[in-house]
Design a protein around this motif. Sequence first.
Motif, PDB file in Angstrom:
ATOM      1  N   ALA A  62       0.827  -1.224   0.000  1.00  0.00           N
ATOM      2  CA  ALA A  62       0.000   0.000   0.000  1.00  0.00           C
ATOM      3  C   ALA A  62       0.850   1.260   0.000  1.00  0.00           C
ATOM      4  O   ALA A  62       0.315   2.372  -0.057  1.00  0.00           O
ATOM      5  N   LYS A  63       2.204   1.092   0.053  1.00  0.00           N
ATOM      6  CA  LYS A  63       3.153   2.214   0.056  1.00  0.00           C
ATOM      7  C   LYS A  63       2.896   3.181   1.212  1.00  0.00           C
ATOM      8  O   LYS A  63       3.089   4.392   1.091  1.00  0.00           O
ATOM      9  N   ASN A  85       0.140   4.201   2.345  1.00  0.00           N
ATOM     10  CA  ASN A  85      -1.112   4.959   2.222  1.00  0.00           C
ATOM     11  C   ASN A  85      -2.118   4.433   3.238  1.00  0.00           C
ATOM     12  O   ASN A  85      -2.490   3.262   3.194  1.00  0.00           O
ATOM     13  N   TRP A 109      -5.368   4.758   3.783  1.00  0.00           N
ATOM     14  CA  TRP A 109      -6.633   4.211   3.295  1.00  0.00           C
ATOM     15  C   TRP A 109      -6.412   2.850   2.636  1.00  0.00           C
ATOM     16  O   TRP A 109      -7.165   1.897   2.885  1.00  0.00           O
ATOM     17  N   LYS A 110      -5.371   2.733   1.818  1.00  0.00           N
ATOM     18  CA  LYS A 110      -5.098   1.447   1.166  1.00  0.00           C
ATOM     19  C   LYS A 110      -4.729   0.371   2.195  1.00  0.00           C
ATOM     20  O   LYS A 110      -5.114  -0.788   2.045  1.00  0.00           O
ATOM     21  N   LYS A 112     -12.246   7.783   4.914  1.00  0.00           N
ATOM     22  CA  LYS A 112     -11.110   8.132   4.059  1.00  0.00           C
ATOM     23  C   LYS A 112     -10.587   9.555   4.281  1.00  0.00           C
ATOM     24  O   LYS A 112      -9.375   9.784   4.316  1.00  0.00           O
ATOM     25  N   THR A 136      -5.114  10.892   6.936  1.00  0.00           N
ATOM     26  CA  THR A 136      -4.027  11.620   6.266  1.00  0.00           C
ATOM     27  C   THR A 136      -2.771  11.545   7.119  1.00  0.00           C
ATOM     28  O   THR A 136      -2.817  11.705   8.346  1.00  0.00           O
ATOM     29  N   PRO A 190       4.318  12.408   4.287  1.00  0.00           N
ATOM     30  CA  PRO A 190       5.161  11.513   3.481  1.00  0.00           C
ATOM     31  C   PRO A 190       6.254  10.842   4.310  1.00  0.00           C
ATOM     32  O   PRO A 190       6.642   9.710   4.023  1.00  0.00           O
ATOM     33  N   MET A 226       4.837   7.769   5.923  1.00  0.00           N
ATOM     34  CA  MET A 226       4.646   6.711   4.933  1.00  0.00           C
ATOM     35  C   MET A 226       5.980   6.049   4.590  1.00  0.00           C
ATOM     36  O   MET A 226       6.064   4.836   4.373  1.00  0.00           O
TER      37      MET A 226
END
Length: 426
Positions: A87-88, A90, A92-93, A196, A200, A203, A206
């Motif tokens: 999902a990198k 992310n 939500w993913k 969703k 947030t 970066p 993540m």
Amino acid sequence: MTATQIIALAIFVAVIGVIVSEKLHRAACALIGAMLLVLLGILEPIEALGFIDFNTIGVLIGMMMFVAVVKNSGIFEYLAVKAAKIAKGNPWKIMVYFMIITAVLSAFLDNVTTVLLIGPMTFSICKTLDLNPIPYLMTQIIASNVGGTATLIGDPPNIMLGSAADIPFIQFIIYDGPIVVIVMVATILGFKLLYKKGLTVTPEKMELIMKMDENAEIRDRVLFIKSIVMICLVALAFILHDTLELKTSIIALSCAALMILIGKQDVEETVHDVEWPTIVFFAFLFIVVGGLEKVGLIHMMAEAMIEATGTHYVILMIVILWVSAICSAVLDNIPFVATLIPLIQTMAAEGIDVWPLWWAVSIGACFGGNGTIIGASANVVLTGIANRRGYPITFIDFLKIGGPMMIMSIVLATVYLLILFGGYWS
């Protein structure tokens, strides 16, 4: 009603009432109820044992021991980290991927075990991303109950139904599988609208996920490989159990024995990991419901339902679907299904073709478990873990999310069953 019937009914209602109140452990409630039936002479001791569905008990013990060995490989932690990296980072993913993993695992393991294994990794991922884990835990609870509906071994009500009605493993996939996929898609879309926008992260956060090493989660690589092979063999064995003419309990216990043998794990630890209070609860609950059957109350309830719906069996099917869902949301779905099984068997004895009714109970009871915090064992277990970690989920908090999701799933299930069985009795 006779005095004996009144006593048996009073014991049953008292057991269910105390279970719902959570004033006493549910295993103790079932044990006390069963012993009262024996001490009051409503059931003979040998007769009481005859009401226990040992096939259901065997499946539960076998799968719990199997998972107790497999989990030591680190396979579940590996899957969680791998999914987060795919999902990198992310958020939500990650939520969607964790929901899918939970649903799939819940179909082939019991859903309580699944949430126990995925839950801790969820806290770890959310801590790394600096996110509130409650939305993730809620989505996993819903996904576990939906995914568990798809197979015979995924949710305790299905194990009980499969054993009582002698329904093959593959039939659960054929009949329950399509609606599970439909409801999972609808559930993901519902949670997208709900969560969703609030998911947030920076970066930098993540990037921390991408630096995690999924291979470091593998604690025993040899056991890891053996576990993958055995999980595939277990699924295949369950699919072919009807062809092999083997009870599902024999398959579950045999696979557990083989996993213990080749896994080379501590046997005492493996046996200790079995949820024995749940096993005790099941065994004595069968006896409590058997008391109702012995005194004729189950037969009376079946006749009342038949009389109320007449020959409109489609209406009866939909009524059973919704009653199963609502009652399973308020009660635990296990005791409710234990009560419905002899009820439907009595209808079958009256000459009614009850095949569609089994699926109404399966879908209604499993989906209905999402309605409230006490609707299914997975709900209680994972919210309990959240509370201990400082993220309380109250009854009302759960109801606000689980209630609408449950109603949505039952509406879709109603349409599905009408399409599937609308002309079945014509």
